[in-house]
Design an enzyme around this catalytic site. Structure first.
Site, short mmCIF file in Angstrom:
data_model
loop_
_atom_site.label_atom_id
_atom_site.label_comp_id
_atom_site.label_asym_id
_atom_site.label_seq_id
_atom_site.Cartn_x
_atom_site.Cartn_y
_atom_site.Cartn_z
N LEU A 13 0.80 -1.23 0.00
CA LEU A 13 0.00 0.00 0.00
C LEU A 13 0.83 1.27 0.00
CD1 LEU A 13 -2.68 1.55 0.31
CD2 LEU A 13 -2.56 1.09 2.77
N ILE A 38 8.44 0.67 14.25
CA ILE A 38 7.35 1.37 14.93
C ILE A 38 7.12 0.86 16.34
CG2 ILE A 38 6.22 1.92 12.75
CD1 ILE A 38 4.08 -0.20 13.47
N ALA A 61 2.42 -3.18 9.18
CA ALA A 61 1.55 -4.13 9.88
C ALA A 61 2.10 -5.55 9.76
CB ALA A 61 0.14 -4.09 9.29
N TRP A 62 1.71 -6.36 10.71
CA TRP A 62 1.90 -7.81 10.61
C TRP A 62 0.69 -8.31 9.83
CZ3 TRP A 62 5.14 -11.54 13.41
CH2 TRP A 62 4.74 -12.86 13.23
N THR A 63 0.90 -8.82 8.61
CA THR A 63 -0.22 -9.21 7.76
C THR A 63 -0.33 -10.73 7.56
OG1 THR A 63 1.15 -8.89 5.78
CG2 THR A 63 -0.22 -7.03 6.51
N TYR A 126 -4.96 -12.37 14.56
CA TYR A 126 -4.71 -11.19 13.71
C TYR A 126 -5.73 -10.11 14.00
CZ TYR A 126 -4.69 -8.36 9.45
OH TYR A 126 -4.66 -7.31 8.55
N LYS A 130 -5.05 -6.32 15.56
CA LYS A 130 -5.41 -5.11 14.81
C LYS A 130 -6.40 -4.26 15.60
CE LYS A 130 -4.34 -3.97 11.22
NZ LYS A 130 -3.25 -3.04 10.81
#
Length: 301
Positions: A13, A38, A61-63, A126, A130
């Site tokens: 992204l 971060i 992010a951890w995706t 997950y 989030k």
């Protein structure tokens, strides 16, 4: 000149966000994992001091949805602790924070689009991590924190479902794809546009802090999505056959219903993202070029 900081620059992204900012003449700095951790307050403070951003877009992010099931603590560090660290740094610097989240914060068993204020209830590690990130941003930055939930994201800059289906169409006679999970395929370029417009509105004082849903309009299943991909490739959509989630058992449960509502855009002066079919048709040439001209991606959803 006012600078924006975009984290997760090595992902799918962030490059589109940076491209959209450049198109608007906004100076921006993209920071990948090697540049900015971060989860580390000192690393974040150093980046904020060096660039003095007026806005931060958190695409880091951890995706790995399935990996989070066995590594929830590690996923929480990135998806929960990281956003809190960024939010605290933004509060100190007086910067706006735009944080990208996910449909997985909901239970995924709904029958009508989830409103921005609908009760959350994640069923996966997950989703829990989030949600922790969302809560951190909104708690620390009640007036300048913006959470943008997205889903079924695809783009030319990384491995994703569309690129995988383009690859498989060339080597498989038929494909069995689940038809009992509904959602909204969303192009990274469309999401990037809304993130930038939302941030500009926040800086101008015309957009209030809170939650928005950054997904395409309309809805489909993975089966319907794949048939549209085949159609755009000039392939026979009948080669795509419907199946159920039971045929693809994964460590993390997938939401059966991931359709998000878009009422939150009403008071922003920004229209919701267009229909998913229109976006896919425009994105498709770049996706085909990226897939057929590069390495084979992994499915990240």
């Amino acid at each position: 000149m006012s600078v924006w900081l975009v984290t997760g620059a090595g992902g799918m992204l962030a490059p589109d966000v940076l491209e959209r900012l450049a198109a608007d003449g906004i100076e921006a700095v993209g920071a990948g994992r090697a540049d900015l951790d971060i989860t580390d307050p000192e690393s974040v403070r150093a980046a904020m001091a060096a660039h003095r951003p007026v806005a931060v877009v958190n695409c880091a992010a951890w995706t790995d949805v399935d990996g989070a099931e066995s590594q929830e603590e590690a996923a929480l560090a990135v998806n929960g602790t990281g956003p809190r660290v960024l939010a605290e740094a933004c509060k100190e610097a007086g910067a706006v924070l735009l944080h990208v989240s996910t449909d997985y914060v909901f239970a995924g068993d709904g029958t009508e689009p989830y409103a921005e204020e609908a009760p959350t209830g994640p069923r996966s590690a997950y989703g829990r991590t989030k949600l922790a990130g969302e809560q951190a941003v909104l708690d620390v930055l009640p007036d300048t924190g913006h959470v943008v939930r997205t889903a079924w994201l695809y783009g030319a800059g990384g491995g994703n479902f569309v690129r995988t289906m383009i690859k498989l169409e060339a080597v498989k006679d038929t494909l069995d794809v689940v038809d009992d999970q509904r959602g909204q395929p969303t192009w990274t370029a469309d999401l990037a546009d809304r993130l930038v417009r939302l941030g500009r509105g926040a800086l101008a004082g015309t957009v209030k802090a809170g939650v928005h849903h950054g997904t395409s309009s309309g809805e489909t299943t993975w089966f319907g999505f794949t048939r549209e991909i085949f159609r755009l490739l000039g392939a026979d959509p009948e080669r795509v056959r419907p199946t159920t989630s039971a045929a693809f058992v994964r460590p993390a449960p997938r939401p059966s219903y991931s359709v998000l509502g878009h009422e939150g855009w009403r008071d922003t002066g920004i229209e919701p993202i267009r229909d998913w079919r229109e976006a896919l048709a425009e994105a498709f040439p770049s996706l085909v070029a990226a897939e057929r001209g590069g390495d084979t991606p992994d499915i990240t959803r």
